[in-house]
Design an enzyme around this catalytic site. Sequence first.
Site, PDB file in Angstrom:
ATOM      1  CE  LYS A   1     -35.214 -36.945 -30.638  1.00  0.00           C
ATOM      2  NZ  LYS A   1     -34.765 -36.046 -29.547  1.00  0.00           N
TER       3      LYS A   1
ATOM      4  CG  ASP B   1     -39.907 -33.571 -29.466  1.00  0.00           C
ATOM      5  OD1 ASP B   1     -41.157 -33.509 -29.584  1.00  0.00           O
ATOM      6  OD2 ASP B   1     -39.174 -32.566 -29.523  1.00  0.00           O
TER       7      ASP B   1
END
Length: 209
Positions: free
Chosen positions: A120, A138
């Site tokens: 991420k 996320d």
Amino acid sequence: MKRETVLTILKLLDRIYPNAGCALNYQTPFQLLIAVVLSAQTTDKSVNNVTPLLFEQYPDPSSLAAADQDDVAECIRRIGMYRTKSRNIISLSAKLVSDYGSEVPDDYESLVSLPGVGRKTANVVLAEAFGHQRIAVDTHVFRVSNRIGFTSEKDVLRTEMELMRTIPEEMWSHSHHLLIFHGRNLCQARNPHCSECAVSPYCRYFKEL
């Protein structure tokens, strides 16, 4: 969900959140990288509260690489896991100095080789600092995309892959921000505001209520 429906929803979200974008404050790719690492399991607002002092004292990789961990931890102690994060950002800074000439690399494999940097974080840095089209999944993106019906996946990586297949590549980075803003403002985890949401007529979760 059909691509045309996904695009309709994204257009609606774009009208609702015309200013959707990165909420972290930074001035350089290095500062962005540090801010994203610090944002794990805490809010961007909390990170923005601690980074001014951190970046004033340690504005670049060489200064942070040479920092005392206790001093760094004191700068960021108001955010979660501040001891682990202070160790990681010092270590990643040292690796930037030793392996990358104090520059943040603009490729995925190099980024994820840095301490504290996962998929991420790497995707956010590639999108925001270097203009690559990326979807960083996320908690908000994972929840909202599966709740609405863009995907039906139970893990982050599969969700990302499905979103990349469904959403046109030129829209990946902006769609990431739209889903985050929707997750923060309306499609919240415990109390989604479905009655106020323009996406509700298309939303799988709303239809199943």
